[in-house]
Design a protein around this motif. Structure first.
Motif, short mmCIF file in Angstrom:
data_model
loop_
_atom_site.label_atom_id
_atom_site.label_comp_id
_atom_site.label_asym_id
_atom_site.label_seq_id
_atom_site.Cartn_x
_atom_site.Cartn_y
_atom_site.Cartn_z
N THR A 287 -10.61 13.03 9.11
CA THR A 287 -10.14 11.68 9.44
C THR A 287 -8.88 11.74 10.29
OG1 THR A 287 -11.08 10.78 7.40
CG2 THR A 287 -9.37 9.48 8.48
N GLU A 288 -7.93 12.58 9.91
CA GLU A 288 -6.69 12.69 10.67
C GLU A 288 -6.95 13.16 12.11
OE1 GLU A 288 -4.58 15.36 8.19
OE2 GLU A 288 -3.77 13.80 6.88
N LEU A 289 -7.83 14.13 12.25
CA LEU A 289 -8.12 14.65 13.59
C LEU A 289 -8.86 13.62 14.44
CD1 LEU A 289 -9.11 18.30 12.66
CD2 LEU A 289 -7.03 17.56 13.82
N GLU A 290 -9.79 12.90 13.83
CA GLU A 290 -10.53 11.91 14.61
C GLU A 290 -9.63 10.75 15.03
OE1 GLU A 290 -13.50 11.13 16.85
OE2 GLU A 290 -13.61 12.79 15.42
N THR A 291 -8.66 10.41 14.19
CA THR A 291 -7.69 9.39 14.57
C THR A 291 -6.88 9.85 15.77
OG1 THR A 291 -7.51 8.62 12.28
CG2 THR A 291 -5.72 8.05 13.77
N ALA A 292 -6.43 11.08 15.73
CA ALA A 292 -5.66 11.62 16.85
C ALA A 292 -6.50 11.66 18.12
CB ALA A 292 -5.18 13.04 16.51
N ARG A 293 -7.74 12.10 18.00
CA ARG A 293 -8.61 12.21 19.18
C ARG A 293 -8.85 10.83 19.80
NH1 ARG A 293 -12.08 14.89 16.89
NH2 ARG A 293 -11.55 16.95 17.73
N THR A 294 -9.05 9.82 18.98
CA THR A 294 -9.30 8.48 19.49
C THR A 294 -8.13 7.97 20.32
OG1 THR A 294 -10.74 7.96 17.61
CG2 THR A 294 -9.83 6.11 18.84
N LEU A 295 -6.91 8.18 19.84
CA LEU A 295 -5.74 7.68 20.54
C LEU A 295 -5.43 8.50 21.80
CD1 LEU A 295 -3.42 6.81 17.54
CD2 LEU A 295 -4.45 5.23 19.17
N ILE A 296 -5.66 9.79 21.74
CA ILE A 296 -5.40 10.63 22.92
C ILE A 296 -6.37 10.30 24.04
CG2 ILE A 296 -5.53 13.00 23.80
CD1 ILE A 296 -4.30 13.89 21.14
N LEU A 297 -7.62 10.04 23.69
CA LEU A 297 -8.65 9.82 24.70
C LEU A 297 -8.88 8.35 25.00
CD1 LEU A 297 -11.26 12.51 23.60
CD2 LEU A 297 -9.48 12.68 25.35
N ARG A 298 -7.80 7.60 25.12
CA ARG A 298 -7.92 6.19 25.52
C ARG A 298 -7.43 6.09 26.96
NH1 ARG A 298 -4.88 2.48 21.37
NH2 ARG A 298 -5.65 0.87 22.79
N PRO A 299 -8.25 6.45 27.91
CA PRO A 299 -7.78 6.63 29.29
C PRO A 299 -7.23 5.38 29.94
CG PRO A 299 -10.19 6.63 29.19
CD PRO A 299 -9.70 6.68 27.78
N ARG A 300 -7.79 4.22 29.68
CA ARG A 300 -7.34 3.02 30.38
C ARG A 300 -6.02 2.51 29.85
NH1 ARG A 300 -13.01 -0.34 31.35
NH2 ARG A 300 -14.02 1.28 32.58
N THR A 301 -5.68 2.88 28.62
CA THR A 301 -4.41 2.43 28.08
C THR A 301 -3.34 3.51 28.20
OG1 THR A 301 -5.11 3.12 25.87
CG2 THR A 301 -5.43 0.83 26.47
N LEU A 302 -3.73 4.75 28.46
CA LEU A 302 -2.75 5.82 28.56
C LEU A 302 -2.10 5.89 29.93
CD1 LEU A 302 -4.41 8.79 26.64
CD2 LEU A 302 -2.50 7.39 25.92
N TRP A 303 -2.90 5.77 30.98
CA TRP A 303 -2.34 6.04 32.31
C TRP A 303 -2.86 5.04 33.34
CZ3 TRP A 303 1.30 9.67 32.69
CH2 TRP A 303 1.36 10.62 31.69
N THR A 304 -1.99 4.71 34.26
CA THR A 304 -2.41 4.08 35.51
C THR A 304 -1.90 4.94 36.64
OG1 THR A 304 -0.41 2.72 35.58
CG2 THR A 304 -2.38 1.74 34.57
#
Length: 377
Positions: A287-304
């Motif tokens: 669960t902890e790892l999947e939470t981290a993966r979800t937030l890291i791989l949010r491309p449209r909210t991470l970078w422009t």
């Protein structure tokens, strides 16, 4: 749920094959012997991992930050040490590509993107580890050259790298007086301290970089004089996301090793994997790892991406997520649980699922100290 495109799936499979065959079988030996596998890094360069999010014009791969996160996770499953160095190297190449002029890009990017030449990032100092605005290494203008004096601390790749992107003070005006300068390894007056004694990460050299009247042409300056602090911070913003992916990969490897160990070890009349209390631990780790993966791989909210390929953090979100996951908050407890699950025996010979001792411990203090990051946030 984040779904990979076909191209991303192909990239992940390619990196996984490379990491599984070229890195993972040797990781324990490299750590024990403090071997820095330059030949393997060059092989990674031939696969496009030396300039992942660098423009293709001078040899970069032209991929996205999301693609980079996927790559660093796979590399870190094999060895977080090598993955972390490749992340630092990519930050150096990106800085030159994003803030250098065409002449500078043509001079340095091709050899760095191929990893025929390696790069190091020189920001941290003995008295200014995480306070980038307080650095004291000076670059004094003398004709058409800068003369550098000072010491950088804990520099990954030091003594092996061919190119050093150095943040130096050109004026006593706080953060506005910092300038980014590219220093070649053969510059007279450049020397290195002994390799640091570390708790892990021994497969990459970490040393002081010492400048004693090092003369570098003004043409080696990235951007305008006084713009170095902004360049440094933009580099670290992306680097923290990369290190988050490295932490994620190390944690994922720890989870997979935990499951394999519990399946192979028998006690209380059967495999340990049948013990419900241990399955709770496995579920928490996943669960902890999947939470981290979800937030890291949010491309449209991470970078422009702004004009000129200079990537900008959107609403500070990438900075916050990068700091959180860079410091290993997810992989550290996963590795801690792993040590509890496997017991002490595998630790005695540094083999098996307990190696590396903690894939998240080093990441927690990399790319700026965690408490300093909290204060700035």
């Amino acid at each position: 749920m984040f779904e990979l495109t076909e191209d991303q799936q192909a990239v992940v499979e390619m990196v996984r094959d490379f990491a599984t065959t070229a890195i993972a079988p040797h990781a324990a030996e490299w750590d024990e012997t403090k071997h820095f596998p330059v030949d393997v890094l060059r092989e990674a360069g031939t696969l496009g991992m030396g300039g992942i999010y660098v423009r293709e014009e001078f040899g970069g791969s032209g991929l996205s930050r999301t693609d980079a996160a996927l790559i660093f996770e796979e590399l870190s499953k094999a060895d977080p040490t090598i993955a972390a160095y490749i992340s630092i190297h990519n930050m150096v190449v990106w800085m030159i590509d994003a803030f250098g002029n065409d002449e500078q890009r043509a001079q340095w990017v091709p050899q760095l993107a191929s990893m025929e030449a390696l790069g190091s990032y020189c920001l941290t100092e003995p008295g200014a580890g995480s306070d980038a605005a307080a650095l004291s290494t000076k670059a004094v203008l003398d004709g058409d050259s800068y003369v550098l004096n000072g010491t950088k601390q804990f520099i990954s790749g030091a003594g092996v790298s061919s190119v050093y992107v150095v943040m130096a003070r050109t004026a006593d005006t706080g953060s506005q007086g910092i300038t980014a300068i590219v220093v070649p390894a053969d510059a007279p007056g450049l020397s290195f301290g002994p390799n640091e004694k570390k708790m892990g990460w021994n497969a990459q050299p970490t040393r002081q970089v010492i400048f004693e009247d090092v003369r570098v042409a003004v043409a080696n300056r990235l951007g305008e004089e006084g713009s170095g602090f902004g360049i440094a911070m933009k580099g670290l913003n992306g680097g923290r996301v990369n290190m988050g992916a490295c932490s994620l990969g190390g944690g994922q490897a720890a989870l997979e090793k935990s499951i394999a160990y519990l399946k192979s070890r028998s006690a209380f009349g059967g495999p340990l994997i049948n013990q419900q209390s241990l399955l709770f631990d496995i579920a928490d780790m996943d669960t902890e790892l999947e939470t981290a993966r979800t937030l890291i791989l949010r491309p449209r909210t991470l970078w422009t991406v702004a004009p000129g390929h200079r990537e900008v953090v959107r609403h500070g979100e990438a900075r916050r997520h990068g700091r959180r996951f860079q410091r290993g908050e997810q992989s550290h407890p996963v590795a801690r649980r792993l040590r509890l699950l496997v017991g002490i025996r595998p630790r005695e010979d540094c083999q098996g699922p307990a190696r590396p001792p903690d894939p998240g411990r080093q990441q927690r203090n990399h790319e700026a100290h965690r408490w300093t990051a909290r204060r700035r946030a």
